[in-house]
Design a protein around this motif. Structure first.
Motif, PDB file in Angstrom:
ATOM      1  N   PRO A 142       0.801  -1.228   0.000  1.00 52.92           N
ATOM      2  CA  PRO A 142       0.000   0.000   0.000  1.00 52.92           C
ATOM      3  C   PRO A 142       0.832   1.276   0.000  1.00 52.92           C
ATOM      4  CG  PRO A 142      -0.019  -1.016   2.172  1.00 52.92           C
ATOM      5  CD  PRO A 142       0.683  -1.977   1.274  1.00 52.92           C
ATOM      6  N   ARG A 143       2.069   1.230   0.426  1.00 48.90           N
ATOM      7  CA  ARG A 143       2.867   2.457   0.468  1.00 48.90           C
ATOM      8  C   ARG A 143       4.244   2.232  -0.157  1.00 48.90           C
ATOM      9  NH1 ARG A 143       0.234   6.150   3.252  1.00 48.90           N
ATOM     10  NH2 ARG A 143      -1.384   5.498   4.733  1.00 48.90           N
ATOM     11  N   PRO A 144       4.295   2.012  -1.442  1.00 49.01           N
ATOM     12  CA  PRO A 144       5.592   1.807  -2.083  1.00 49.01           C
ATOM     13  C   PRO A 144       6.366   3.118  -2.151  1.00 49.01           C
ATOM     14  CG  PRO A 144       3.880   1.980  -3.727  1.00 49.01           C
ATOM     15  CD  PRO A 144       3.187   1.988  -2.405  1.00 49.01           C
ATOM     16  N   PRO A 145       7.692   3.050  -2.072  1.00 48.68           N
ATOM     17  CA  PRO A 145       8.489   4.266  -2.238  1.00 48.68           C
ATOM     18  C   PRO A 145       8.310   4.813  -3.651  1.00 48.68           C
ATOM     19  CG  PRO A 145       9.894   2.336  -2.232  1.00 48.68           C
ATOM     20  CD  PRO A 145       8.524   1.866  -1.854  1.00 48.68           C
ATOM     21  N   VAL A 146       8.652   6.094  -3.803  1.00 54.02           N
ATOM     22  CA  VAL A 146       8.439   6.733  -5.098  1.00 54.02           C
ATOM     23  C   VAL A 146       9.243   6.032  -6.186  1.00 54.02           C
ATOM     24  CG1 VAL A 146      10.278   8.456  -4.739  1.00 54.02           C
ATOM     25  CG2 VAL A 146       8.353   8.969  -6.268  1.00 54.02           C
ATOM     26  N   GLY A 147      10.394   5.499  -5.842  1.00 59.29           N
ATOM     27  CA  GLY A 147      11.210   4.809  -6.839  1.00 59.29           C
ATOM     28  C   GLY A 147      10.521   3.585  -7.399  1.00 59.29           C
ATOM     29  N   GLU A 148       9.768   2.877  -6.557  1.00 57.34           N
ATOM     30  CA  GLU A 148       9.042   1.712  -7.031  1.00 57.34           C
ATOM     31  C   GLU A 148       7.775   2.104  -7.783  1.00 57.34           C
ATOM     32  OE1 GLU A 148       6.482  -2.109  -5.290  1.00 57.34           O
ATOM     33  OE2 GLU A 148       7.790  -0.946  -3.945  1.00 57.34           O
ATOM     34  N   ALA A 149       7.056   3.091  -7.242  1.00 55.30           N
ATOM     35  CA  ALA A 149       5.768   3.462  -7.839  1.00 55.30           C
ATOM     36  C   ALA A 149       5.935   4.075  -9.220  1.00 55.30           C
ATOM     37  CB  ALA A 149       5.038   4.434  -6.926  1.00 55.30           C
ATOM     38  N   GLU A 150       7.088   4.698  -9.495  1.00 58.12           N
ATOM     39  CA  GLU A 150       7.230   5.450 -10.741  1.00 58.12           C
ATOM     40  C   GLU A 150       8.322   4.895 -11.648  1.00 58.12           C
ATOM     41  OE1 GLU A 150       7.723   9.514  -9.564  1.00 58.12           O
ATOM     42  OE2 GLU A 150       5.684   9.698  -8.766  1.00 58.12           O
ATOM     43  N   THR A 151       8.603   3.629 -11.552  1.00 56.47           N
ATOM     44  CA  THR A 151       9.517   2.959 -12.497  1.00 56.47           C
ATOM     45  C   THR A 151       8.882   1.649 -12.936  1.00 56.47           C
ATOM     46  OG1 THR A 151      10.694   1.904 -10.648  1.00 56.47           O
ATOM     47  CG2 THR A 151      11.613   3.968 -11.532  1.00 56.47           C
ATOM     48  N   GLY A 152       9.410   1.103 -14.053  1.00 53.92           N
ATOM     49  CA  GLY A 152       8.860  -0.142 -14.573  1.00 53.92           C
ATOM     50  C   GLY A 152       7.401   0.009 -14.967  1.00 53.92           C
ATOM     51  N   LEU A 153       7.041   1.130 -15.558  1.00 56.30           N
ATOM     52  CA  LEU A 153       5.647   1.452 -15.830  1.00 56.30           C
ATOM     53  C   LEU A 153       5.177   0.925 -17.181  1.00 56.30           C
ATOM     54  CD1 LEU A 153       5.772   5.189 -14.674  1.00 56.30           C
ATOM     55  CD2 LEU A 153       4.777   3.277 -13.400  1.00 56.30           C
ATOM     56  N   THR A 154       3.862   0.804 -17.291  1.00 54.26           N
ATOM     57  CA  THR A 154       3.223   0.467 -18.565  1.00 54.26           C
ATOM     58  C   THR A 154       2.522   1.722 -19.088  1.00 54.26           C
ATOM     59  OG1 THR A 154       2.880  -1.839 -17.949  1.00 54.26           O
ATOM     60  CG2 THR A 154       1.513  -0.958 -19.728  1.00 54.26           C
ATOM     61  N   LEU A 155       2.957   2.202 -20.239  1.00 60.13           N
ATOM     62  CA  LEU A 155       2.375   3.418 -20.807  1.00 60.13           C
ATOM     63  C   LEU A 155       0.963   3.123 -21.323  1.00 60.13           C
ATOM     64  CD1 LEU A 155       2.842   6.407 -21.702  1.00 60.13           C
ATOM     65  CD2 LEU A 155       3.515   5.470 -23.922  1.00 60.13           C
ATOM     66  N   LEU A 156       0.000   3.932 -20.878  1.00 60.11           N
ATOM     67  CA  LEU A 156      -1.377   3.780 -21.335  1.00 60.11           C
ATOM     68  C   LEU A 156      -1.708   4.720 -22.490  1.00 60.11           C
ATOM     69  CD1 LEU A 156      -3.201   3.495 -17.884  1.00 60.11           C
ATOM     70  CD2 LEU A 156      -2.482   1.646 -19.402  1.00 60.11           C
ATOM     71  N   GLY A 157      -1.052   5.872 -22.531  1.00 57.91           N
ATOM     72  CA  GLY A 157      -1.326   6.794 -23.634  1.00 57.91           C
ATOM     73  C   GLY A 157      -1.041   8.234 -23.261  1.00 57.91           C
ATOM     74  N   LEU A 158      -1.507   9.121 -24.122  1.00 55.05           N
ATOM     75  CA  LEU A 158      -1.270  10.556 -23.964  1.00 55.05           C
ATOM     76  C   LEU A 158      -2.607  11.296 -23.958  1.00 55.05           C
ATOM     77  CD1 LEU A 158       1.539  10.929 -26.678  1.00 55.05           C
ATOM     78  CD2 LEU A 158       1.882  10.616 -24.213  1.00 55.05           C
ATOM     79  N   THR A 159      -2.640  12.370 -23.195  1.00 58.99           N
ATOM     80  CA  THR A 159      -3.800  13.273 -23.208  1.00 58.99           C
ATOM     81  C   THR A 159      -3.323  14.651 -23.640  1.00 58.99           C
ATOM     82  OG1 THR A 159      -3.558  14.035 -20.917  1.00 58.99           O
ATOM     83  CG2 THR A 159      -4.810  12.002 -21.286  1.00 58.99           C
ATOM     84  N   ALA A 160      -4.107  15.341 -24.457  1.00 58.65           N
ATOM     85  CA  ALA A 160      -3.749  16.681 -24.936  1.00 58.65           C
ATOM     86  C   ALA A 160      -4.917  17.618 -24.669  1.00 58.65           C
ATOM     87  CB  ALA A 160      -3.426  16.650 -26.428  1.00 58.65           C
ATOM     88  N   MET A 161      -4.621  18.739 -24.090  1.00 58.92           N
ATOM     89  CA  MET A 161      -5.685  19.676 -23.703  1.00 58.92           C
ATOM     90  C   MET A 161      -5.253  21.111 -23.986  1.00 58.92           C
ATOM     91  SD  MET A 161      -5.160  19.252 -19.601  1.00 58.92           S
ATOM     92  CE  MET A 161      -4.982  17.476 -19.790  1.00 58.92           C
ATOM     93  N   TYR A 162      -6.209  21.993 -23.956  1.00 62.78           N
ATOM     94  CA  TYR A 162      -5.927  23.409 -24.133  1.00 62.78           C
ATOM     95  C   TYR A 162      -7.073  24.212 -23.542  1.00 62.78           C
ATOM     96  CZ  TYR A 162      -9.290  24.091 -27.991  1.00 62.78           C
ATOM     97  OH  TYR A 162     -10.421  24.191 -28.748  1.00 62.78           O
TER      98      TYR A 162
END
Length: 948
Positions: free
Chosen positions: A547-567
């Motif tokens: 439930p409380r992973p360090p930031v290094g674990e939570a934000e590495t080894g990720l699966t990209l879902l896509g991009l959002t573009a707004m204005y």
């Protein structure tokens, strides 16, 4: 009120291990480096510097500081006492000439033996004219200013403060330096503060800097730098859009950054409008001509043996004949009609003369955020599995569609979970709105459009941990517990930063390796959307072990879902308004604090930019230009965007444009716009979203915040100027008809005046004002925005206008001279035997007065057009003008036939044949003017319509 330098004190700071003790002066209005100094300190040192503590100030100390520093409010712009502003109405040159004339006429009455009641009547009539004009002008301006003052509310009314160790809610006016303020998402910042606690805090500085993208805030010390760039400080008038925090007040009221801009605004000189300058020139010339003519007549008649008082009153009649007594009142009311018409179009004009100045606008320097755009971030495009998906709808209302929504549900689900904003449905008059970061709000709206309910998703997979956004990482991540007890992280942030932390990518619900070729495709997609001026965020996900992973674990080894573009979408009506400005020859320059790419993208969407390579300059680049280079930049750039600019840059640009002879309108809503708004010829502020500082500096406030209202106001301003020229021709042409008979009688040796000063005043105020007002109320012509703006230095009395005045006035003068001398000669009485009480003389001067009134009725019809036949335009298309003309003729009939008025005006009853002769002369004037228009159309082949 803020302390004077003599009352400021210096407080010691804690000495830490890394630095020696320094000193920070408690802020006053003269100091602007306090925030920068406090920003470099750690939290305990900030409390020491402000002589405060985490428990806040005591009630006693707060009262002492309030007495010392004053209330937390900006000083109002002094409008002066009412009586002073009323007295100012009498400083108009026309008013001064008439006041002097009235005073001298009173003196002549007092010295005369016997005293002539007609002389007293003249003096009272002149004084009455001055009082009437002053009353109308004061009433119109006072009404407009009182309406403008009803627009208040930028600085928050209440705030939460820690006092005596307890949290309290009190008026923001009561804040003092050293107070500890509690801030939550959605709060307006009540003073300039240094954060001492910050949890995921972000602020919207658009009102102060013009930049619409929220900026993260921290509580830690930062290196020295410009105050507005201190990431641990927040400023009065900005908004906390995400997170929470506590902050120590550093400066209040005039000592804030708002106060600095306010003083910069107050220092800008009040500029006169083109009409003010031209009316002033006209008044000097007319007054000079009136005085000179009166003096010449007095010099000619004095040696003839006439009594001194009679000769003087005769000369006064010449002066009164030349001074257009009804002009100030007519001008004020006509401008007021323009004000009311603009108010119906959601444009509040605070100064009457600004109505006309709008019509001469040649350049509009417009802000971007909130002026051209809706100030509502909107997702317009999604990219997933190598496919782009369009998103329809604009703003925070969750109405629209996502192309193939099923393919991007996981992308939007993760983006919505990784957000702290809240979407609030409409309530009362409030539309859909976002509490928190507007970017996250846009993601929530997009999720709703795809059929997701963010609240349900949050309930199904509750958040258990969060790693807030940090500008160094440029990422934010949240951890959620799934229904089966597992945990996963959702991450969003800058595309390049997030892409570097991804190992896999989701393609059509299948996770595959993120190859170099795939990274290239993602990067190209992100760059393509960014090149369109869109703000791009990447979204990713991964399973985590707890439930409380360090930031290094939570934000590495990720699966990209896509991009959002707004204005931030443009207002839908802006493009048509910009096109109208182009047709009207009005140049539009975008002046914004935002990024050049964003500015150019918005400018293209609304039509300000059409060329492939517009000129884009930043504030830093402007700093490197001297005045001659800046002039060259403004002159040589057909399409110009000025980005990342400060209030000083805006003022410099406005000054440079004015130096080139442009009439400059500046639009804006933030406090950063205020100096330029005041320095411009026309400052246009936003009424709904604008700041008090901006509204105070502007002369026009858009109640609906719509740029399109500016275009409408410019058209109405042009129409007002055309109408002013119409009634100037109408008013001044009959002045010739009043003056010429007097001069003719003087040089013909006739001992009496062909028309008395009281009769002239009756014509000017009784018979002429209403038709002039009807001309001033002519509706806007369809082609008013199809011609370029008139030159800044174009004279109100152009050659064509003066030609028409002489032409029409000359015909009237010949007519009234003919009826006067015909009547006198037909009696067979020698000139020397005439007295004021002779019936023939009274009939003759009545014929002159009635002749002017009747011919002015036909004159009013004639001046409605320049080249087009009045019969083609329609005699009945302005019924108010016909009614006003009929009223004038009716009033003249009463003056002729009513015994009480005969005694006042020294008139006599006219026979039906007399009226027929006068009507014939009036018709002759209209026929002559129609012949002139026909000749003009035939000989010059000029386009029809307009008032040239």
């Amino acid at each position: 009120m803020s302390p004077s330098p003599a009352r400021q004190r210096t407080a010691p700071l804690h000495e830490d291990r890394a630095s020696k003790a320094v000193a920070v002066t408690v802020p006053g209005p003269e100091q602007q480096g306090v925030a920068a100094s406090a920003a470099t300190l750690d939290v305990p040192a900030v409390f020491t510097a402000t002589d405060s503590s985490p428990r806040g100030l005591t009630t006693t100390e707060a009262a002492v500081r309030r007495d010392r520093y004053g209330l937390n409010e900006l000083p109002g712009v002094g409008r002066g006492q009412v009586w002073r502003r009323l007295v100012a109405q009498f400083t108009d040159l026309f008013a001064l000439v008439l006041l002097v004339s009235a005073a001298i006429t009173f003196l002549a009455y007092w010295l005369g033996r016997p005293r002539d009641p007609a002389t007293l009547q003249l003096a009272l009539a002149i004084l009455g004219v001055v009082l009437l004009n002053a009353g109308i002008g004061f009433a119109q301006e006072y009404s407009a200013e009182r309406t403008a003052e009803s627009l208040q509310g930028m600085v928050p009314h209440t705030c939460r403060v820690v006092r005596d160790g307890e949290r309290r809610e009190l008026s923001a006016r009561e804040l003092v330096p050293g107070d500890v303020v509690v801030l939550e998402a959605g709060d307006a910042v009540p003073a300039d503060c240094r954060l001492v606690e910050a949890q995921e805090a972000a602020v919207n500085n658009a009102a102060l800097t013009g930049e619409s993208v929220p900026v993260a805030r921290i509580a830690q010390a930062v290196p020295p730098g410009p105050p507005l760039e201190a990431r641990n400080c927040v400023w009065m008038g900005t908004d906390l859009v995400a997170g929470t925090g506590k902050a120590v007040v550093l400066a209040t009221g005039a000592g804030t950054e708002f106060g600095r801009i306010f003083r910069l605004t107050a220092a800008a000189p009040k500029r006169k409008t083109p009409l003010q300058r031209q009316v002033a020139v006209m008044a000097r010339r007319v007054a000079g001509l009136a005085l000179a003519s009166g003096a010449v007549v007095f010099a000619v008649r004095a040696p003839s043996g006439q009594p001194f008082v009679d000769t003087f009153v005769f000369s006064m009649g010449v002066m009164v004949a030349l001074v257009p007594e009804g002009l100030p009142a007519t001008l004020s009311v006509s401008l007021a009609i323009g004000v009311r018409r603009m108010a119906r179009r959601h444009a509040l004009v605070k100064q009457l003369l600004a109505v006309e100045a709008l019509g001469s606008t040649s350049v509009i320097c417009t802000d971007k955020t909130g002026t051209l755009t809706q100030a509502e971030m909107t997702v317009v495009q999604l990219w997933a599995s190598g496919v782009s998906h369009a998103v329809t709808g604009a703003g925070y209302a969750p109405f629209g569609e996502v192309t193939d929504a099923g393919s991007v549900r996981e992308l939007l689900r993760a983006a919505a979970l990784c957000s702290n904003a809240r979407l609030v449905p409409p309530s009362g008059r409030d539309p859909w709105r976002v509490l928190g970061d507007t970017t996250e709000g846009a993601l929530l709206v997009a999720a709703r459009k795809a059929g997701l309910d963010p609240a349900e998703e949050e309930a199904r997979t509750p958040r258990v941990a969060e790693h807030p956004f940090d500008s160094a990482r440029k990422l934010m991540s949240t951890v959620h517990r799934d229904g089966d007890g597992t945990f996963f992280a959702c991450v969003k942030g800058a595309p390049l930063e997030l892409l570097a932390r991804c190992d896999t990518v989701e393609r059509e619900e299948v996770t595959v390796a993120l190859t170099d070729a795939e990274r290239g495709r993602v990067t190209a997609a992100a760059n393509g959307m960014a090149g369109q001026g869109l703000r791009v965020l990447a979204v990713a996900r991964r399973q985590v072990g707890g439930p409380r992973p360090p930031v290094g674990e939570a934000e590495t080894g990720l699966t990209l879902l896509g991009l959002t573009a707004m204005y931030d979408p443009p207002r839908p009506e802006v493009r048509d308004a910009v096109d109208a400005c182009r047709r009207a020859g009005i140049r539009i320059i975008m002046v914004t604090g935002d990024h050049p790419l964003t500015a150019e993208a918005v400018a293209r969407r609304v039509g300000i930019v059409r060329e492939p390579d517009p000129t884009v300059a930043t504030g830093v680049q402007l700093d490197g230009l001297d005045d001659s280079c800046l002039d060259a930049l403004l002159a040589d750039s057909a399409e110009l965007l000025l980005c990342r600019v400060s209030p000083e840059h805006k003022m410099r640009v406005v000054t440079a444009l004015q130096r080139r002879g442009e009439v400059v309108a500046v639009t804006g809503d933030g406090a950063n716009d205020a100096p330029a708004l005041k320095h411009a010829d026309i400052g246009v502020a936003m009424g709904a979203s604008g700041t008090d500082v901006a509204r105070e500096a502007a002369v026009m406030v858009l109640l609906d915040d719509s740029f399109a209202s500016i275009t409408t106001a410019v058209g109405l301003g042009r129409s007002v100027y055309r109408n002013i020229r119409k009634f100037l021709i109408y008013l001044f042409s009959h002045n010739i008809a009043e003056l010429v008979p007097i001069l003719a009688a003087t040089f013909a040796g006739f001992p009496l005046v062909p028309i008395t000063a009281v009769q002239i005043l009756a014509i000017d105020l009784g018979s002429d004002v209403l038709p002039a007002l009807a001309l001033g109320a002519e509706p806007m012509e369809p082609d008013v925005m199809n011609s370029p703006p008139r030159p800044r230095h174009e004279r109100l009395f152009s050659t064509s206008v003066m030609g028409r005045i002489v032409f029409l006035g000359g015909i009237q003068a010949l007519g009234v001279c003919a009826v006067f001398f015909w009547h006198i000669h037909a009696s067979g009485i020698p000139y020397a035997d005439f007295t004021r009480n002779d019936l023939v003389y009274r009939e003759a001067i009545t014929m002159v007065q009635a002749g002017i009134v009747v011919s002015q009725f036909f004159n009013a019809l004639a001046v409605r057009t320049v080249r087009q036949s009045i019969f083609r335009a329609g005699l009945l298309t302005n019924p108010w003008l016909l009614a006003a003309g009929g009223f004038g003729i009716g009033l003249m009939a009463i003056i002729s036939y009513a015994p009480p008025l005969q005694a006042v005006f020294h008139t006599a009853p006219l026979a039906p044949a007399d009226w027929a002769v006068l009507a014939a002369f009036g018709a002759l004037l209209l026929i002559a003017e129609e012949c002139r228009k026909w000749a003009l159309r035939r000989l010059r082949a000029l386009p029809k319509g307009g008032v040239g």
